[in-house]
Design a protein around this motif. Sequence first.
Motif, PDB file in Angstrom:
ATOM      1  N   PHE A 128     -36.864 -27.712 -42.205  1.00 25.70           N
ATOM      2  CA  PHE A 128     -36.909 -29.014 -42.848  1.00 25.70           C
ATOM      3  C   PHE A 128     -37.675 -28.954 -44.166  1.00 25.70           C
ATOM      4  N   LEU A 129     -38.821 -28.231 -44.164  1.00 23.05           N
ATOM      5  CA  LEU A 129     -39.618 -28.105 -45.390  1.00 23.05           C
ATOM      6  C   LEU A 129     -38.835 -27.375 -46.481  1.00 23.05           C
ATOM      7  N   LEU A 130     -38.144 -26.291 -46.084  1.00 18.40           N
ATOM      8  CA  LEU A 130     -37.331 -25.560 -47.062  1.00 18.40           C
ATOM      9  C   LEU A 130     -36.232 -26.446 -47.645  1.00 18.40           C
ATOM     10  N   PHE A 131     -35.616 -27.251 -46.807  1.00 20.70           N
ATOM     11  CA  PHE A 131     -34.561 -28.150 -47.251  1.00 20.70           C
ATOM     12  C   PHE A 131     -35.096 -29.191 -48.236  1.00 20.70           C
ATOM     13  N   MET A 132     -36.300 -29.715 -47.937  1.00 22.50           N
ATOM     14  CA  MET A 132     -36.910 -30.722 -48.803  1.00 22.50           C
ATOM     15  C   MET A 132     -37.250 -30.132 -50.178  1.00 22.50           C
ATOM     16  N   VAL A 133     -37.822 -28.910 -50.164  1.00 24.02           N
ATOM     17  CA  VAL A 133     -38.182 -28.260 -51.430  1.00 24.02           C
ATOM     18  C   VAL A 133     -36.933 -27.988 -52.255  1.00 24.02           C
ATOM     19  N   TYR A 134     -35.900 -27.477 -51.630  1.00 25.00           N
ATOM     20  CA  TYR A 134     -34.638 -27.203 -52.329  1.00 25.00           C
ATOM     21  C   TYR A 134     -34.023 -28.489 -52.857  1.00 25.00           C
ATOM     22  N   GLY A 135     -34.079 -29.540 -52.044  1.00 28.20           N
ATOM     23  CA  GLY A 135     -33.500 -30.826 -52.436  1.00 28.20           C
ATOM     24  C   GLY A 135     -34.187 -31.424 -53.646  1.00 28.20           C
ATOM     25  N   ARG A 136     -35.505 -31.165 -53.776  1.00 27.24           N
ATOM     26  CA  ARG A 136     -36.232 -31.706 -54.939  1.00 27.24           C
ATOM     27  C   ARG A 136     -36.075 -30.827 -56.165  1.00 27.24           C
ATOM     28  N   PRO A 175     -32.020 -30.730 -57.928  1.00 30.52           N
ATOM     29  CA  PRO A 175     -31.610 -31.820 -58.824  1.00 30.52           C
ATOM     30  C   PRO A 175     -32.351 -31.791 -60.148  1.00 30.52           C
ATOM     31  N   ARG A 176     -33.676 -31.424 -60.118  1.00 33.91           N
ATOM     32  CA  ARG A 176     -34.433 -31.366 -61.370  1.00 33.91           C
ATOM     33  C   ARG A 176     -33.866 -30.290 -62.289  1.00 33.91           C
ATOM     34  N   SER A 177     -33.604 -29.112 -61.711  1.00 34.70           N
ATOM     35  CA  SER A 177     -33.045 -28.029 -62.501  1.00 34.70           C
ATOM     36  C   SER A 177     -31.686 -28.416 -63.072  1.00 34.70           C
ATOM     37  N   ARG A 178     -30.880 -29.056 -62.250  1.00 30.66           N
ATOM     38  CA  ARG A 178     -29.553 -29.481 -62.702  1.00 30.66           C
ATOM     39  C   ARG A 178     -29.669 -30.557 -63.777  1.00 30.66           C
ATOM     40  N   PHE A 179     -30.651 -31.463 -63.606  1.00 31.34           N
ATOM     41  CA  PHE A 179     -30.846 -32.531 -64.590  1.00 31.34           C
ATOM     42  C   PHE A 179     -31.276 -31.954 -65.928  1.00 31.34           C
ATOM     43  N   ARG A 180     -32.207 -30.970 -65.874  1.00 31.64           N
ATOM     44  CA  ARG A 180     -32.651 -30.350 -67.123  1.00 31.64           C
ATOM     45  C   ARG A 180     -31.500 -29.658 -67.825  1.00 31.64           C
ATOM     46  N   SER A 181     -30.704 -28.932 -67.054  1.00 28.45           N
ATOM     47  CA  SER A 181     -29.566 -28.230 -67.640  1.00 28.45           C
ATOM     48  C   SER A 181     -28.574 -29.207 -68.258  1.00 28.45           C
TER      49      SER A 181
END
Length: 230
Positions: free
Chosen positions: A39-47, A50-56
């Motif tokens: 669950f923690l890994l999923f939460m970190v990836y989920g946050r 999107p930020r990386s994609r938004f920056r790109s």
Amino acid sequence: MARIKPQALLQQSKRKKGPSRISASTIIFFCLILASIVFLLFMVYGRWFPRSRFRSENQMVVSKAENTLMDSKKSELPGYAVLNTSKGSIIIELYKDTSPEVVDEFIDLCQKGHFKGMHFHHVIKHFVIQAGENQGKGHSIDWSVRGKHTTSVKHEAFMLGTSMGKHTNKGFDLFITTAPIPDLNEKLIVFGRVIRGEDVVQEIEEVDTDEHYQPKFPVKIFDVTLQQKI
């Protein structure tokens, strides 16, 4: 003390060596830990994703906006100049992409009225007609005999150019070639070409001149008008 029968000893030994059973509570505990990690890994990836994609995507949008702005600025510049001369009109297509700095300078001078009343002060048949500040007798004779070692054919007939180097307002002359002149490659910057009015250029080329290639009767530019389209 009572003796234990051998068969009983064997069974007792097997019970001691047998694997210990894991309780159900232990299994549930480890499953909960594993689920928490996932669950923690999923939460970190989920946050992070999107930020990386938004920056790109944001960088792409900014880059596209800058390119669009540059293209819009280019498209806003006039693409044509009309030289209204005493012999008729000459329409020039400006090379905004290949000679942007010279075109910008030319447009700025047109808007300031720099070319109004400017004379064609040197006319050499099958070579060039030159408008600008008269630099004295013999100037174009010197031009006509120097630098004939280049092989480039950049300067075709009916090309508009100006001298190389940094210009002053008085030093921005206009040269229109009347034939392919490769020997001017090291002297002129081409920033446009005649698309209409070649007959006017040829008429100017045919005027009577003195021994210094200066017209005996004045031929001048009344004004230059800039246009987006023709």
